[in-house]
Motif scaffolding. Structure first.
Motif, mmCIF file in Angstrom:
data_model
loop_
_atom_site.group_PDB
_atom_site.id
_atom_site.type_symbol
_atom_site.label_atom_id
_atom_site.label_comp_id
_atom_site.label_asym_id
_atom_site.label_seq_id
_atom_site.Cartn_x
_atom_site.Cartn_y
_atom_site.Cartn_z
ATOM 1 N N ARG A 591 12.215 18.619 -88.414
ATOM 2 C CA ARG A 591 11.681 17.133 -88.071
ATOM 3 C C ARG A 591 10.776 17.288 -89.379
ATOM 4 N N VAL A 592 10.859 17.569 -90.222
ATOM 5 C CA VAL A 592 10.334 17.130 -91.914
ATOM 6 C C VAL A 592 11.507 16.737 -92.237
ATOM 7 N N SER A 593 10.846 15.538 -93.330
ATOM 8 C CA SER A 593 11.941 15.803 -94.476
ATOM 9 C C SER A 593 11.418 15.178 -95.407
ATOM 10 N N GLN A 594 11.989 15.641 -96.620
ATOM 11 C CA GLN A 594 11.472 15.596 -98.122
ATOM 12 C C GLN A 594 11.494 13.701 -98.465
ATOM 13 N N GLY A 595 10.013 13.775 -98.562
ATOM 14 C CA GLY A 595 9.213 12.488 -99.328
ATOM 15 C C GLY A 595 8.434 11.925 -98.263
ATOM 16 N N GLU A 596 8.490 12.048 -97.377
ATOM 17 C CA GLU A 596 7.625 12.349 -96.567
ATOM 18 C C GLU A 596 6.522 12.565 -96.694
ATOM 19 N N THR A 597 5.337 12.078 -95.941
ATOM 20 C CA THR A 597 3.859 12.467 -96.262
ATOM 21 C C THR A 597 3.393 13.153 -94.858
ATOM 22 N N VAL A 598 2.654 14.565 -94.873
ATOM 23 C CA VAL A 598 2.894 15.610 -93.837
ATOM 24 C C VAL A 598 0.425 15.146 -93.949
ATOM 25 N N VAL A 599 -0.065 15.100 -93.103
ATOM 26 C CA VAL A 599 -1.028 14.944 -92.593
ATOM 27 C C VAL A 599 -1.831 15.904 -91.325
ATOM 28 N N LEU A 600 -2.370 17.018 -92.673
ATOM 29 C CA LEU A 600 -2.840 18.345 -92.652
ATOM 30 C C LEU A 600 -4.562 17.962 -92.062
ATOM 31 N N ASN A 601 -4.895 17.652 -90.164
ATOM 32 C CA ASN A 601 -6.544 17.190 -89.953
ATOM 33 C C ASN A 601 -6.944 18.590 -90.111
ATOM 34 N N ASP A 602 -8.280 18.797 -89.887
ATOM 35 C CA ASP A 602 -9.638 19.946 -89.076
ATOM 36 C C ASP A 602 -8.782 21.551 -89.525
ATOM 37 N N LEU A 603 -8.283 21.197 -91.092
ATOM 38 C CA LEU A 603 -7.621 22.775 -91.484
ATOM 39 C C LEU A 603 -8.899 23.593 -91.364
ATOM 40 N N HIS A 604 -10.603 23.387 -91.611
ATOM 41 C CA HIS A 604 -11.190 25.256 -91.626
ATOM 42 C C HIS A 604 -11.505 25.858 -90.043
ATOM 43 N N GLU A 605 -10.988 24.579 -89.020
ATOM 44 C CA GLU A 605 -10.999 24.917 -87.324
ATOM 45 C C GLU A 605 -10.106 25.733 -87.576
ATOM 46 N N GLY A 606 -9.168 25.086 -87.983
ATOM 47 C CA GLY A 606 -6.988 24.952 -87.728
ATOM 48 C C GLY A 606 -7.037 27.049 -88.043
ATOM 49 N N LEU A 607 -7.436 26.793 -89.606
ATOM 50 C CA LEU A 607 -7.503 28.565 -90.066
ATOM 51 C C LEU A 607 -8.323 29.596 -88.773
ATOM 52 N N GLU A 608 -9.461 29.009 -88.538
ATOM 53 C CA GLU A 608 -10.703 29.687 -87.659
ATOM 54 C C GLU A 608 -8.902 30.449 -86.498
ATOM 55 N N LYS A 609 -8.546 29.442 -85.724
ATOM 56 C CA LYS A 609 -8.119 29.541 -84.503
ATOM 57 C C LYS A 609 -5.872 30.331 -84.986
ATOM 58 N N GLY A 610 -6.385 30.019 -85.801
ATOM 59 C CA GLY A 610 -4.894 30.449 -86.613
ATOM 60 C C GLY A 610 -3.275 29.126 -85.780
ATOM 61 N N ARG A 611 -3.761 27.857 -85.478
ATOM 62 C CA ARG A 611 -3.691 27.528 -85.658
ATOM 63 C C ARG A 611 -3.387 25.495 -86.334
ATOM 64 N N ILE A 612 -2.578 25.298 -86.862
ATOM 65 C CA ILE A 612 -2.989 23.548 -87.450
ATOM 66 C C ILE A 612 -1.812 22.597 -86.907
ATOM 67 N N THR A 613 -2.422 21.333 -87.176
ATOM 68 C CA THR A 613 -0.880 20.590 -86.474
ATOM 69 C C THR A 613 -0.653 19.507 -87.358
ATOM 70 N N ALA A 614 0.354 18.945 -87.628
ATOM 71 C CA ALA A 614 1.495 17.794 -88.730
ATOM 72 C C ALA A 614 1.657 16.962 -88.683
ATOM 73 N N PHE A 615 1.068 16.055 -89.267
ATOM 74 C CA PHE A 615 1.470 14.709 -88.751
ATOM 75 C C PHE A 615 2.258 14.207 -89.501
ATOM 76 N N CYS A 616 3.421 13.638 -88.989
ATOM 77 C CA CYS A 616 3.850 13.593 -90.378
ATOM 78 C C CYS A 616 5.011 12.237 -89.986
ATOM 79 N N GLY A 617 4.336 11.385 -89.382
ATOM 80 C CA GLY A 617 4.430 10.061 -89.873
ATOM 81 C C GLY A 617 4.573 8.930 -88.548
ATOM 82 N N GLU A 618 3.777 7.903 -88.499
ATOM 83 C CA GLU A 618 4.077 6.711 -87.309
ATOM 84 C C GLU A 618 5.126 6.930 -86.412
ATOM 85 N N GLY A 619 4.930 7.821 -85.138
ATOM 86 C CA GLY A 619 6.128 7.924 -83.932
ATOM 87 C C GLY A 619 6.590 8.638 -84.065
#
Ligand code: MIC
Ligand code: SF4
Length: 651
Positions: A591-619
């Motif tokens: 589901r992730v392609s070369q060229g698209e943008t990946v947004v990684l939010n709440d990294l500090h908390e995510g590191l603590e929890k061991g889970r990070i979510t990547a958002f890869c574009g609208e829809g």
């Protein structure tokens, strides 16, 4: 409950953590080694830590990879390593003295001790009953400074050997057999412990061939017990005092036991371009061979060389074959010369190369275009030989010689009398046998009182180490590259004669990053500024080179998202301050392609929890990622790498 070999050594070296499989543990390290291709960086990092003198029992700097010296770069780096070693309490093995793992086995390795080395084949010393790990240069620098080495507590797989090897079936075939069984991913997270009645018949150099190739399984390390064979090897090296017996407890537990009947094995061969593509030699019978190479840290012991020369004696290699022999050390070479075996090798038409890595890392002797090269080495990754379309096969010295003589792939059992090389090695097995010990090629460091006066010599090829940046709360990163499964460090940061001289010059090195996969990557990554790489499973297998992390860091890579990572590379990414993230569901890779943008939010908390979510574009549905890091690793990632963290802590 009884302890297995790894648990015994770990328990006497544990300085942090609990011995629970998967938990992070910190180990006290007795010995370190570096080679020159990773050593310059490791010593620059050691210097950056500001520690005056190494705190290990023994640290050794070897020069064995970059010995071509086709410009000033290698020679300058050698002078830098020699001077920095003398200055800080490190022994220096001069160029020509041999391949680090072979020389370390001969002169320094000792049962029951811990060793880390900035080279993935450091587990070779496991043949002596040592717990030895390949590591990134920065980890070696920390260990030289007296710091702990951190790993996940491995589970242990026992390989139970029974029977004895038949003529022309060798330790190399045992290595290939376990690769056939477990694959290049099968050892990840595990120590491979070799035991059973079949072990007794294997000499230390044979055991070292087997532990050496544990690196190709992705294993944390591999180890043999220390027994009569260990004692006779150490005694023959004039080092009886380094012997201690070491056996697992009879009630030791293992995650899994694999049985191999040595007497049922046959000569094996690994096909291009992975060491686990293993088939019987006989199944490729008759395939034309262009090149044959004997040597490398896997198969360059005196025993291997004596066998090869006995088989070549009085014969000539086929006209169509070009053959090289690189003895593993000066000890091996001088003993070949003294015994006359060298003459037999040379008279057969083989070319003698230096006691160094040479063709194994593409440092000369590259095959012809599309050529078939049979090598006694441990890796046959695409392009590694220096010829992109060459086909490299991995074999034992016996199979290599048989094929060199006939010009095509040949099972040695079909060519030679059963005892054709038995006599050549019988002297080595006799009582009172001793190796030719001459340590004049290993220079001791300066005494502490004189060390301060030593000037560390830096050539113009030594450039600054790239530094990571502290981790922000969120990152928006374009995918600069998407690659498949089993990407090796030779793909990420190729080596070879043209590139290796720049190992202490990251800006120059970056021009070649991912050259085998996509030559446009460096320019694209630079243009993007900051980016992420997407990979498949076992991303970063192979070498320990931290350049495979430092160069992407220099090119702006802030994270790698993959299905899974190889151990040393994942540690190198964290050390560099690059986030190694894994897909929670490996199918999301698609589901992730070369060229698209990946947004990684709440990294500090995510590191603590061991889970990070990547958002890869609208829809698109968000992609859940895992990041199970220890507290120490989280601190490194937040600080932008281990060097930054060390600086912060020292302020
Ligand atoms: C290798 O075999 O790939 C190397 C060259 O020895 C590497 C180290 C390096 O890249 O310098 C390794 O195995 O770690
Ligand atoms: Fe040298 Fe090859 Fe061994 Fe690496 S695998 S240390 S390049 S001989």
């Amino acid at each position: 409950m009884g302890k297995n070999l790894a648990e015994k050594i770990i328990s006497t070296h544990l300085v942090r953590g609990e011995m629970r499989p998967g938990a992070e543990i910190g180990l006290r390290i007795d010995q370190t080694l570096t080679q020159d291709a990773t050593g310059t960086m490791a010593y620059l990092e050691f210097e950056a830590m500001g520690i005056d003198r190494v705190r290990t029992e023994k640290s050794v700097a070897y020069i064995d990879h970059n010995t071509l010296q086709s410009g000033f770069e290698n020679a300058d780096d050698h002078r830098y390593i020699q001077s920095v070693a003398a200055r800080h309490g490190i022994w220096y093995s001069r160029p020509g003295n041999g391949i680090c793992h072979q020389v370390h086995l001969e002169r320094f390795g000792a049962p029951g001790k811990t060793l880390i080395g900035s080279d993935s084949h450091t587990p070779t010393a496991g043949g002596l009953g040592m717990l030895a790990f390949g590591a990134g240069g920065l980890d070696v620098a920390v260990a030289m400074g007296g710091g702990a080495y951190y790993i996940s507590m491995p589970s242990v797989i026992r390989v139970e050997l029974k029977g004895a090897l038949r003529p022309f079936v060798t330790a190399k075939d045992v290595s290939l057999e376990i690769l056939r069984i477990l694959s290049v991913r099968g050892g990840v997270g595990h120590v491979i412990e070799w035991g059973g009645p079949g072990v007794k018949s294997l000499t230390v150099p044979e055991r070292a061939t087997i532990t050496n190739m544990g690196a190709e399984l992705g294993a944390t390390t591999s180890i043999f017990p220390s027994d009569e064979q260990t004692l006779s090897f150490l005694r023959a090296q004039g080092r009886e005092q380094d012997y201690t017996p070491l056996q697992p407890d009879p009630d030791a537990e293992y995650e899994r036991v694999i049985e191999i009947d040595l007497s049922a094995l046959e000569p094996l061969i690994a096909c291009p371009h992975m060491p686990d593509r293993v088939v019987p030699v006989s199944s490729l019978k008759g395939m034309k061979v262009d090149q044959v190479c004997i040597g490398s840290c896997t198969n360059s012991s005196l025993q291997d060389m004596l066998k090869a020369s006995a088989l070549l004696k009085g014969r000539h290699i086929a006209d169509s074959v070009s053959m090289s022999v690189s003895p593993g050390s000066r000890q091996v070479l001088t003993m070949l010369a003294d015994s006359g075996a060298l003459t037999d090798l040379l008279s057969s038409g083989a070319r003698l190369l230096e006691c160094a890595c040479g063709p194994c890392i593409g440092m000369g002797f590259s095959p012809n275009s599309g050529g078939v090269s049979l090598r006694t080495f441990n890796r046959n990754f695409e392009g590694r030989s220096g010829t992109r379309d060459a086909k490299v096969y991995l074999v034992s010295p016996e199979t290599a010689v048989a094929s060199a003589l006939t010009g095509s792939i040949t099972d040695p059992r079909s060519l030679f009398e059963e005892n054709a090389c038995a006599e050549a090695v019988s002297a080595m097995k006799a009582d009172g046998f001793s190796f030719r010990v001459d340590d004049s090629g290993i220079l001791p460091p300066a005494a502490p009182q004189q060390a301060e006066q030593i000037e560390v010599l830096r050539g113009p090829n030594i450039k600054e180490i790239p530094m990571g940046r502290p981790l922000p709360e969120s990152l928006s990163l374009a995918v600069s590259l998407k690659v498949g499964d089993n990407i090796t460090t030779d793909h990420i940061m190729p080596a070879g004669a043209k590139i290796l001289p720049y190992r202490s010059n990251v800006p120059k090195l970056s021009e070649f990053c991912f050259g085998v996969c996509d030559a446009a990557f460096p320019e694209r990554a630079k243009k993007l500024g900051e980016s992420v790489i997407v990979g498949g499973s076992n991303y970063g297998q192979g070498s320990s080179r931290e350049h495979a992390a430092l160069v992407p860091l220099y090119l702006g890579v802030r994270a790698v998202i993959a299905k899974s990572f190889a151990r040393i590379h994942a540690a190198n990414l964290v050390n560099a301050g690059i986030l190694p993230l894994t897909f929670a569901d490996p199918e999301d890779y698609d589901r992730v392609s070369q060229g698209e943008t990946v947004v990684l939010n709440d990294l500090h908390e995510g590191l603590e929890k061991g889970r990070i979510t990547a958002f890869c574009g609208e829809g698109k549905d968000p992609v859940p990622l895992c990041c199970a890091f220890s507290e120490r690793q989280r601190a490194m990632l937040l600080a932008g790498g281990l060097l930054n963290l060390t600086k912060e802590e020292n302020q």
